[in-house]
Structure formats: C-alpha cells, structure tokens
Scaffold this motif. Structure first.
Motif, PDB file in Angstrom:
ATOM      1  N   ALA A 134       0.830  -1.203   0.000  1.00 23.01           N
ATOM      2  CA  ALA A 134       0.000   0.000   0.000  1.00 23.01           C
ATOM      3  C   ALA A 134       0.866   1.255   0.000  1.00 23.01           C
ATOM      4  CB  ALA A 134      -0.924   0.000   1.213  1.00 23.01           C
ATOM      5  N   GLY A 135       1.899   1.264   0.834  1.00 24.59           N
ATOM      6  CA  GLY A 135       2.770   2.423   0.906  1.00 24.59           C
ATOM      7  C   GLY A 135       3.514   2.668  -0.392  1.00 24.59           C
ATOM      8  N   VAL A 136       4.017   1.599  -1.024  1.00 28.48           N
ATOM      9  CA  VAL A 136       4.778   1.743  -2.263  1.00 28.48           C
ATOM     10  C   VAL A 136       3.907   2.315  -3.370  1.00 28.48           C
ATOM     11  CG1 VAL A 136       5.949   0.466  -4.087  1.00 28.48           C
ATOM     12  CG2 VAL A 136       6.430  -0.070  -1.699  1.00 28.48           C
ATOM     13  N   ILE A 137       2.701   1.786  -3.531  1.00 33.78           N
ATOM     14  CA  ILE A 137       1.823   2.265  -4.600  1.00 33.78           C
ATOM     15  C   ILE A 137       1.421   3.719  -4.353  1.00 33.78           C
ATOM     16  CG2 ILE A 137      -0.453   1.961  -5.657  1.00 33.78           C
ATOM     17  CD1 ILE A 137      -0.131  -1.015  -5.304  1.00 33.78           C
ATOM     18  N   GLY A 138       1.175   4.081  -3.102  1.00 36.41           N
ATOM     19  CA  GLY A 138       0.862   5.474  -2.800  1.00 36.41           C
ATOM     20  C   GLY A 138       2.013   6.402  -3.130  1.00 36.41           C
ATOM     21  N   ILE A 139       3.234   5.994  -2.774  1.00 33.40           N
ATOM     22  CA  ILE A 139       4.412   6.815  -3.067  1.00 33.40           C
ATOM     23  C   ILE A 139       4.631   6.939  -4.563  1.00 33.40           C
ATOM     24  CG2 ILE A 139       6.928   6.887  -2.874  1.00 33.40           C
ATOM     25  CD1 ILE A 139       5.503   7.773  -0.342  1.00 33.40           C
ATOM     26  N   LEU A 140       4.315   5.885  -5.330  1.00 33.25           N
ATOM     27  CA  LEU A 140       4.500   5.938  -6.781  1.00 33.25           C
ATOM     28  C   LEU A 140       3.670   7.063  -7.404  1.00 33.25           C
ATOM     29  CD1 LEU A 140       4.569   2.189  -7.896  1.00 33.25           C
ATOM     30  CD2 LEU A 140       6.440   3.838  -7.949  1.00 33.25           C
ATOM     31  N   ALA A 141       2.473   7.289  -6.874  1.00 30.75           N
ATOM     32  CA  ALA A 141       1.643   8.381  -7.392  1.00 30.75           C
ATOM     33  C   ALA A 141       2.344   9.723  -7.204  1.00 30.75           C
ATOM     34  CB  ALA A 141       0.288   8.377  -6.683  1.00 30.75           C
TER      35      ALA A 141
ATOM     36  N   VAL B 168      -9.263  -9.374   1.179  1.00 31.86           N
ATOM     37  CA  VAL B 168      -7.811  -9.496   1.025  1.00 31.86           C
ATOM     38  C   VAL B 168      -7.179  -8.304   1.737  1.00 31.86           C
ATOM     39  CG1 VAL B 168      -5.880  -9.674  -0.587  1.00 31.86           C
ATOM     40  CG2 VAL B 168      -8.114 -10.627  -1.199  1.00 31.86           C
ATOM     41  N   ALA B 169      -6.466  -8.556   2.816  1.00 34.53           N
ATOM     42  CA  ALA B 169      -5.952  -7.464   3.654  1.00 34.53           C
ATOM     43  C   ALA B 169      -5.034  -6.533   2.872  1.00 34.53           C
ATOM     44  CB  ALA B 169      -5.219  -8.046   4.868  1.00 34.53           C
ATOM     45  N   GLU B 170      -4.152  -7.098   2.039  1.00 35.23           N
ATOM     46  CA  GLU B 170      -3.209  -6.262   1.290  1.00 35.23           C
ATOM     47  C   GLU B 170      -3.938  -5.351   0.315  1.00 35.23           C
ATOM     48  OE1 GLU B 170      -2.969  -9.467   1.689  1.00 35.23           O
ATOM     49  OE2 GLU B 170      -1.188  -9.693   2.945  1.00 35.23           O
ATOM     50  N   LEU B 171      -4.970  -5.882  -0.349  1.00 32.43           N
ATOM     51  CA  LEU B 171      -5.731  -5.065  -1.290  1.00 32.43           C
ATOM     52  C   LEU B 171      -6.497  -3.964  -0.555  1.00 32.43           C
ATOM     53  CD1 LEU B 171      -6.680  -4.518  -4.152  1.00 32.43           C
ATOM     54  CD2 LEU B 171      -8.494  -6.211  -3.819  1.00 32.43           C
ATOM     55  N   ASP B 172      -7.013  -4.294   0.619  1.00 35.24           N
ATOM     56  CA  ASP B 172      -7.711  -3.277   1.419  1.00 35.24           C
ATOM     57  C   ASP B 172      -6.782  -2.121   1.762  1.00 35.24           C
ATOM     58  OD1 ASP B 172      -9.942  -4.835   1.315  1.00 35.24           O
ATOM     59  OD2 ASP B 172      -9.770  -5.609   3.362  1.00 35.24           O
ATOM     60  N   GLN B 173      -5.543  -2.449   2.128  1.00 32.67           N
ATOM     61  CA  GLN B 173      -4.585  -1.409   2.487  1.00 32.67           C
ATOM     62  C   GLN B 173      -4.231  -0.545   1.290  1.00 32.67           C
ATOM     63  OE1 GLN B 173      -1.280  -3.533   4.161  1.00 32.67           O
ATOM     64  NE2 GLN B 173      -2.272  -3.834   6.147  1.00 32.67           N
TER      65      GLN B 173
ATOM     66  N   LEU C 164      -4.668   4.738  -1.482  1.00 28.67           N
ATOM     67  CA  LEU C 164      -4.918   5.445  -2.740  1.00 28.67           C
ATOM     68  C   LEU C 164      -6.169   6.311  -2.659  1.00 28.67           C
ATOM     69  CD1 LEU C 164      -4.052   2.760  -5.448  1.00 28.67           C
ATOM     70  CD2 LEU C 164      -2.664   4.675  -4.680  1.00 28.67           C
ATOM     71  N   LEU C 165      -7.238   5.769  -2.088  1.00 30.01           N
ATOM     72  CA  LEU C 165      -8.507   6.501  -2.071  1.00 30.01           C
ATOM     73  C   LEU C 165      -8.552   7.583  -1.010  1.00 30.01           C
ATOM     74  CD1 LEU C 165     -11.059   3.623  -2.744  1.00 30.01           C
ATOM     75  CD2 LEU C 165     -10.090   5.270  -4.361  1.00 30.01           C
ATOM     76  N   THR C 166      -7.590   7.610  -0.107  1.00 33.55           N
ATOM     77  CA  THR C 166      -7.506   8.718   0.849  1.00 33.55           C
ATOM     78  C   THR C 166      -6.439   9.744   0.437  1.00 33.55           C
ATOM     79  OG1 THR C 166      -6.017   7.391   2.234  1.00 33.55           O
ATOM     80  CG2 THR C 166      -8.358   7.409   2.817  1.00 33.55           C
ATOM     81  N   THR C 167      -5.805   9.528  -0.711  1.00 36.39           N
ATOM     82  CA  THR C 167      -4.835  10.470  -1.257  1.00 36.39           C
ATOM     83  C   THR C 167      -5.525  11.313  -2.314  1.00 36.39           C
ATOM     84  OG1 THR C 167      -3.040   8.876  -0.884  1.00 36.39           O
ATOM     85  CG2 THR C 167      -2.576  10.732  -2.341  1.00 36.39           C
ATOM     86  N   SER C 168      -5.867  12.539  -1.975  1.00 34.66           N
ATOM     87  CA  SER C 168      -6.653  13.391  -2.875  1.00 34.66           C
ATOM     88  C   SER C 168      -5.974  13.588  -4.220  1.00 34.66           C
ATOM     89  CB  SER C 168      -6.896  14.751  -2.215  1.00 34.66           C
ATOM     90  OG  SER C 168      -7.687  14.624  -1.069  1.00 34.66           O
TER      91      SER C 168
END
Length: 559
Positions: free
Chosen positions: A331-338, A498-503, A508-512
């Motif tokens: 979750a953290g990696v995908i958020g940082i990629l954005a 799926v816990a990882e998908l939830d994270q 992502l959805l809380t990152t405006s």
C-alpha cells in the motif's frame, strides 16, 4: 517535453562538465532567441565561476529561499509520526532533511541535469505519506497527544514513531527505484505524451487543498498570531516586492557604495516568520500570552520547547538506517509511486525554466533523463537516511536566478555544501523547532494556497471555453475532495477480504492528489475533442511552443 533539436554542438557546452555557453559564437542554423537575449543580461552564466565570496553569499541566499519548503515537511510529518511533543526528534529530522537536500543538490548539479537547480523535500510525497500514516494500524495512540503523558526517552514512545518512520522509509526507497528506472531508461518522454494540463492541474491543486486541516490546526492555536504571520508574508511578497533595500557593497571601480537588493521579493517567508517569531518572544517574556496549558494561546509561547536548544548536540551525523531497518508495504509503495510520477513531471518543467534563466540552451533529452534518474537516486538516499520524504527540484530557487542575474551552477554547489553543514550542526535544526505553532500555521495558509493556485494555473494551456475541459477539471477536483473525505470518515468501508488489497485501496482513495489526477488522466485521454482541425486528447493546440511548455511547479514559494 520539448522535441529534441538537431544537434549543433551547443548542448555539450552546458550539459557537460566544462564550457561557457554565453561565449559561444552565433550559429547560422538558428536565429537569436530570447534565451540569447536573456543571457546577455546575466552577470554570470551557467558555466561561469564567480568569486568565492559571491558564491558563498548567493549560496546562503538560495538556502534561505528554500528554507520554508524544507522545514515545513518534517513539521507536518511530525503530526503523523506522533512527534508533536518531541522537539528534539523534530530537530533531528530537520537536520537530516537539510543534509540529504545538500547531498542531492551536489549530485544533481555535478552528475545530473548540470544546471543551477537546488534539490529539497517535495510535497508530492507528503500527501501519500500522510494517507499511509492515517490508516487504522498507524493511528497515533491517544497518550502520545498529551504532552504530560509523553516520555520522549521511553522505549515505548521511541518504537511508536520509529515504526512509522521505517514504514515510510521502505515505501520511499522502493518507489524511488521506479524513478531511477524511468529516468535512466528514457521513459519520461513516453509519460509526457499522455499527461496534460487537465491531469496536472487537479493533481497539484489537491495537494494544497488536502493539507487544509494541518494549516487550520496550527493556525487555530492562536488566530491572531497566525493572521499576523500571513499578513506579513503577503505584505513582503506582494506589496513590497519591488521596493529595493540599499545594502553596502564594495568593488574596485566604485569603492564603497550602496547597492539595491530586493530583499522582500527574495525572502518574504523568512522575513514574515522571523518578525512574527520575535513578536511571540516579546509577548512570552512579558507574559502577555497565557502560561497555563489549557488556556487559548498557550501554544504561541516561544518557551515551550526551550529545553530543545540546550539538549540538542552541537554536531549530529545523520546516517542511513538511523531509525532501524526499513519495512515495506504494498500500500505504501503504490501510494508513493503516485507522488513520484507527479514529481517527475514537475521537474521537467523546472529544467526548462532553469535553463532559460541561466543562459543555457533547452535541455536535451539525455540531460533530462539523467536529471530524473539522479532525482530518483536522491529519493532513494532520502529514504535510506530517514527524512520521511523524497527530493525534487525547487522552483523558488529557479525564480531567484532571474532576480540575482547569476546563473552559475557553482553558486548552487555552494548552497549544497552549506545545507550539508546546516545538517551537521544540530543547533540549527533545534532553532527551527522552537517556532510557535501559530506562526507555522500562518506560513501554511500562504504556502498551501500558493500550491493550490499553482495547480490551477496549468489550465492556461488548455481551452477552458470548452465544456469538455471544464467537465474534466471540475469532476476531477470534486471527486478528489469527496472520495478521500468519505473514506476517512468510514475507514472500515473497504473490505474485499484481502488485507493487502484493502490497504492499497485505503491509501490510494484517501490520497486526494491520486484520486483527482487519476480521473483527470483517464478522462483527458478517453473523452474525444476536436481542435485545430484534428482530434486530440485535450483542447490544446500542440504547437512547438506548447510542446516545450513548463509546468507551473507546486513547490514555488517565490510569491
């Protein structure tokens, strides 16, 4: 990205390690450009080496110009890291980000784009970082919010904030590898073909808008002090910016004389904060501000973290892994990629603007690729050192080149060395932690407002008389505000099994900026539009001039 011109040998002078572009003879193939006219006005061009004392003086100026953006990031992150009441650790974070910014600046100037461009923390990574820290498992324990219950030397408290920092470090390190790959492989050109103003505008604007809570929380501790800080910054940056201040100067021809310096235009944020800080100190000494912790205005006092200056060591040596071994989450990696993608696009615009103001030709593709790759390495170093953030090019320092008329990259080398020195002297970071919260809030009011407006300004490159473009921008902005707000109020709504998908979805959805940028990107590349006699993805005539447009960078504080 600007199309690469036919090589005429000019690029090698500026983007190699030696050569002086301003002295190059005119070429018959290309007429004189605005860049040539501007370079004639420069006191020193990109490859010139000014006197050592001038390098130091202008280097200090560049450090002070970038100071607002650099110190704001660790101060905001401290809220998500549960460090509101640990001034000593905050000072260490500030020292670390100064050190890493200096190292990354030297790498960029010497091995990267090789232009006079300064590196520092980026707000594009701040939004996904705060989204990650807002997840239920990383919510700060209630006792960390109470100053009387916090023992900053206890192992429990240290583990609380260091575990969160390690989670950020791992995500930033992995995300930065993507930027390194994109830079050195040349894929940045492919990205630029699909990302237009209608994607960038909501992405950048929502970074500023999503931070309104941080600004309001800090400013609300004493609205009078925060309003004074905001008013002073506005006064200096908007009303007094064209008023020169005479400073003593000396040279062989004029001997001792005065020289006009536009101090208010160069350092509006620093002057506003310093003056408000001084007034808070006077109000504290005469006990005008309440001394009881439960009284309104108590947090405007300057003696709340007085012990930080005495406890902070004179010398600190931040090192990689100082907070422990980084941890990685999907979750953290995908958020940082954005955030990384947004940072790369802005840097391309910074490179073009910096080349124009420093008397250099437009940067060729290989130089841009190298610059993006080095920025990726800089983000990797920032993650390893534990700043909780990455690095990007600072546009306010690009603006300073136009004010000083000194485009030499040796000045930025001096700035990099000075930032490394500031990072080693622990007392420097400790000083900044004593700035009262309402003063910081007043600075945030201006800074985040400018970031939001900088995003909107990118719409000048799109036809906003088009109902298509109005719809895309409006819908992207509104969803970027609505969806994250709803998810934050209903954190248990996402449950896929799926816990990882939830994270991942939670971050992502809380990152405006991701939500708004995602809808802008999809709609801009799929909703058809016809302009200039052909079907295009956005209502913008892609003329050669617009192909080389520079994005309005979000980190701009040259107000």
């Amino acid at each position: 990205m600007a199309p690469e011109k036919e090589s005429n040998g000019l690029d090698n002078y500026t983007f190699a390690l030696e050569g002086r572009f301003c002295d190059l003879p005119d070429t018959e193939k290309e007429p004189a450009s605005s860049t040539d006219e501007y370079s004639n006005k420069l006191a020193y061009c990109v490859t010139d080496v000014p006197p050592w004392y001038l390098c130091i003086i202008l280097g200090i100026q560049h450090c002070l110009t970038a100071f607002g953006g650099i110190i704001a990031i660790p101060l905001i992150l401290s809220q998500g890291l549960c460090l509101q009441h640990d001034g000593l650790t905050q000072s260490h974070l500030i020292s670390t980000i100064f050190l890493v910014s200096g190292v990354c600046t030297l790498l960029q100037v010497v091995f990267g784009i090789r232009l006079p461009i300064l590196q520092g923390g980026t707000f594009t990574l701040l939004a996904p970082s705060m989204a990650l820290l807002s997840m239920p498992e990383w919510t700060c324990p209630a006792w960390t919010q109470n100053a009387s219950l916090v023992n900053t030397s206890s192992t429990d408290f240290i583990e609380v904030w260091q575990s969160r920092m390690r989670a950020l470090q791992g995500s930033i390190i992995v995300g930065s590898l993507f930027q390194v790959l994109v830079g050195f492989s040349g894929l940045i050109g492919l990205f630029m073909r699909f990302i237009g103003p209608l994607t960038i505008a909501p992405t950048i604007s929502l970074i500023g808008l999503s931070l309104f809570d941080s600004a309001g929380s800090s400013a609300g501790n004493h609205w009078g002090i925060s309003a004074m800080t905001t008013a002073l910054i506005i006064l200096f940056s908007q009303y007094l910016r064209h008023i020169p201040v005479p400073f003593p100067a000396y040279n062989k021809d004029k001997r001792l004389h005065t020289s006009p310096v536009y101090v208010f235009q160069i350092l509006p944020v620093l002057l506003g904060i310093t003056l408000s800080w001084t007034i808070c100190y006077i109000l504290t000494v005469y006990n005008v501000l309440p001394a009881e912790p439960d009284k309104y205005g108590y947090l405007a006092r300057t003696d709340l973290k007085g012990d930080v200056m005495s406890q902070a060591p004179w010398l600190v040596f931040p090192y990689p892994g100082q907070w422990g071994r980084p941890t990685v989450s999907l979750a953290g990696v995908i958020g940082i990629l954005a955030g990384v993608i947004s940072s790369m696009i802005e840097s391309v615009g910074d490179y073009h603007a910096c080349a124009r103001l420093s008397g250099a030709p437009p940067p060729p593709k290989h130089a841009i690729n190298r610059g993006i790759g080095i920025e990726g390495i800089g983000c990797l170093l920032a993650g390893a050192w534990g700043t909780g953030n990455g690095t990007t090019s600072y546009s306010e320092n690009v603006g300073a080149l136009g004010i000083t008329k000194v485009g030499s990259r040796m000045v930025i080398v001096a700035s990099g060395v000075l930032m490394v020195v500031m990072g080693i002297f622990g007392k420097v970071g400790a000083i900044f932690t004593t700035i009262p919260s309402p003063v910081i809030g007043g600075m945030f009011m201006v800074m985040f407002g400018v970031i939001s407006a900088a995003g909107v300004s990118n719409l000048q490159y799109a036809d906003m008389n088009s109902s298509r473009n109005i719809f895309i921008f409006g819908f992207s902005m509104f969803t970027g505000l609505v969806i994250p707000n709803w998810i934050l109020k209903n954190p248990k709504a996402i449950s896929t099994g799926v816990a990882e998908l939830d994270q991942v979805l939670q971050v992502l959805l809380t990152t405006s900026m991701f939500v708004g940028g995602f809808f802008g990107f999809i709609l801009d590349n799929t909703v058809p539009g016809i302009v200039c006699g052909r079907r295009v993805r956005s209502k913008t005539c892609r003329t050669p001039a617009l192909e080389a447009w520079s994005w309005t960078p979000l980190d701009s504080m040259t107000l």
